[in-house]
Scaffold this active site. Sequence first.
Site, short mmCIF file in Angstrom:
data_model
loop_
_atom_site.label_atom_id
_atom_site.label_comp_id
_atom_site.label_asym_id
_atom_site.label_seq_id
_atom_site.Cartn_x
_atom_site.Cartn_y
_atom_site.Cartn_z
N GLY A 158 0.56 -5.00 1.05
CA GLY A 158 -0.68 -5.06 0.26
C GLY A 158 -0.46 -5.74 -1.09
O GLY A 158 -1.39 -6.32 -1.65
N GLU A 177 -0.76 -9.26 -0.46
CA GLU A 177 -2.16 -9.54 -0.09
C GLU A 177 -3.07 -9.57 -1.32
O GLU A 177 -3.95 -10.43 -1.41
CB GLU A 177 -2.64 -8.49 0.92
CG GLU A 177 -1.96 -8.66 2.28
CD GLU A 177 -2.28 -7.53 3.25
OE1 GLU A 177 -1.93 -6.37 2.96
OE2 GLU A 177 -2.90 -7.81 4.30
N GLU A 190 4.82 -5.02 7.11
CA GLU A 190 4.11 -3.94 7.80
C GLU A 190 4.63 -3.70 9.21
O GLU A 190 4.57 -2.58 9.72
CB GLU A 190 2.60 -4.24 7.85
CG GLU A 190 1.87 -4.13 6.51
CD GLU A 190 1.84 -5.43 5.72
OE1 GLU A 190 2.66 -6.34 6.00
OE2 GLU A 190 1.01 -5.54 4.80
N ALA A 221 0.86 -1.19 0.00
CA ALA A 221 0.00 0.00 0.00
C ALA A 221 0.90 1.23 0.00
O ALA A 221 2.04 1.18 0.48
CB ALA A 221 -0.88 -0.01 1.23
C1 HXC Z 1 5.04 4.34 -1.24
C2 HXC Z 1 6.93 3.36 -2.12
C3 HXC Z 1 6.57 2.12 -1.55
C4 HXC Z 1 5.35 2.06 -0.81
C5 HXC Z 1 8.43 1.88 -2.60
N1 HXC Z 1 8.08 3.16 -2.77
N2 HXC Z 1 7.54 1.22 -1.85
N3 HXC Z 1 6.17 4.46 -1.97
N4 HXC Z 1 4.63 3.18 -0.67
N5 HXC Z 1 4.90 0.90 -0.25
C6 HXC Z 1 8.80 4.21 -3.51
C7 HXC Z 1 9.99 4.74 -2.72
O1 HXC Z 1 9.58 5.73 -1.80
C8 HXC Z 1 10.83 5.32 -3.84
O2 HXC Z 1 10.29 6.57 -4.21
C9 HXC Z 1 10.57 4.35 -5.00
O3 HXC Z 1 9.36 3.68 -4.69
C10 HXC Z 1 11.66 3.29 -5.12
O4 HXC Z 1 11.82 2.67 -3.86
P1 HXC Z 1 13.25 2.45 -3.16
O5 HXC Z 1 12.99 2.19 -1.74
O6 HXC Z 1 14.18 3.57 -3.51
O7 HXC Z 1 13.74 1.13 -3.94
P2 HXC Z 1 14.71 0.00 -3.40
O8 HXC Z 1 15.89 0.60 -2.67
O9 HXC Z 1 14.98 -0.87 -4.59
O10 HXC Z 1 13.90 -0.82 -2.30
C11 HXC Z 1 12.76 -1.58 -2.69
C12 HXC Z 1 11.90 -1.96 -1.46
C13 HXC Z 1 11.56 -0.68 -0.64
C14 HXC Z 1 12.69 -2.95 -0.58
C15 HXC Z 1 10.65 -2.66 -1.98
O11 HXC Z 1 11.02 0.29 -1.54
C16 HXC Z 1 10.55 -0.92 0.44
O12 HXC Z 1 10.90 -1.46 1.49
N6 HXC Z 1 9.33 -0.46 0.21
C17 HXC Z 1 8.28 -0.52 1.23
C18 HXC Z 1 7.74 -1.92 1.39
C19 HXC Z 1 6.66 -1.97 2.45
O13 HXC Z 1 6.90 -1.63 3.62
N7 HXC Z 1 5.45 -2.39 2.06
C20 HXC Z 1 4.31 -2.47 2.98
C21 HXC Z 1 3.54 -1.20 2.94
S1 HXC Z 1 2.22 -1.18 4.12
P3 HXC Z 1 11.21 7.88 -4.36
O14 HXC Z 1 10.22 8.97 -4.63
O15 HXC Z 1 11.96 8.01 -3.09
O16 HXC Z 1 12.08 7.54 -5.53
C22 HXC Z 1 1.03 -2.11 3.44
C23 HXC Z 1 -0.22 -2.22 4.27
C24 HXC Z 1 -1.20 -3.14 3.62
O17 HXC Z 1 1.14 -2.60 2.38
C25 HXC Z 1 -2.52 -3.13 4.34
C26 HXC Z 1 -3.57 -2.39 3.65
C27 HXC Z 1 -3.59 -2.48 2.17
#
Ligand code: HXC
Length: 258
Positions: free
Chosen positions: A109, A112, A132, A65
Amino acid sequence: MAYELIELDTDGRVATIRLNRPKALNALNSEMMGEVAQALADLEADDGIGCVILTGNEKAFAAGADIKEMVDGDYLSNYKHDPFEANHCAIERFRKPIIAAVSGYALGGGCEIAMMCDFIIASDTAKFGQPEINLGVIPGIGGTQRLARAVGKAKAMDLCLTGRMMDASEAEHSGLVARVVPVDDLMDTVNDAAKKIAGHSQPANMILKEVIEAGYEMSLREGIRFERRMFQSLFTTEDQKEGMNAFIEKRKPHFKNR
Ligand code: HXC
């Protein structure tokens, strides 16, 4: 309808929805998931479509998400206008077969919504996880429940509590994904499976997935009874006569989806 954050392609009876926010690793914001929900509503109403593929790109199916959209959220507005229920959960409500084709990250998400699909075919580069906990929250659209049913309590606890990712091979061995193929073969493999499914009788496909899904909510005895009734119900269709007569006459069936 023109979409901004997804691409929708159809090839015969197969439709492919491609999540398309590559710069944000396909983070699932409301606008994109609203488009997915709209596309699914249209595809469900379209008798010309027999199977749907949900996919992303090589680097990311979806990295979760959209954290930037969620960060300032508050309980009451999330409760009153639950965007996840309206949009993301359109995938679990979709009544025709839907396959997730996963390459790269399927996190939070993203994992999911892949699990909401009927099955997952993954490339060897896929990475699954429920991170998360690293954000101070927990999965919110079925991750704790579907993952535990798919891979068992021990691995679900491990993945959700540590927030670690698992690779495609671990995901296949633990039962989360149906098949793993080389990344360059992913879409051909998924398209072949989707074409095969779309060529079957649509009422039989719909009933089949309903019966398997219902089994998760029932006792074994109730599930078997429901299966028997639905099996019997298919003898009201022309497709049952066509399928069985085609076998006896040693020819391919031509299903009319009725
Ligand atoms: C918003 C995101 C994002 C996310 C990545 N980006 N994941 N933006 N929400 N979930 C964006 C980053 O901010 C960045 O934008 C660009 O995508 C590239 O990401 P990087 O982190 O620079 O890439 P990398 O170093 O290759 O790392 C990849 C990654 C990391 C390991 C996947 O991005 C990451 O950990 N993302 C978050 C994963 C996460 O926590 N997901 C769960 C979310 S909560 P900029 O603008 O900086 O270039 C969830 C709740 C679900 O899903 C329940 C309800 C639906």
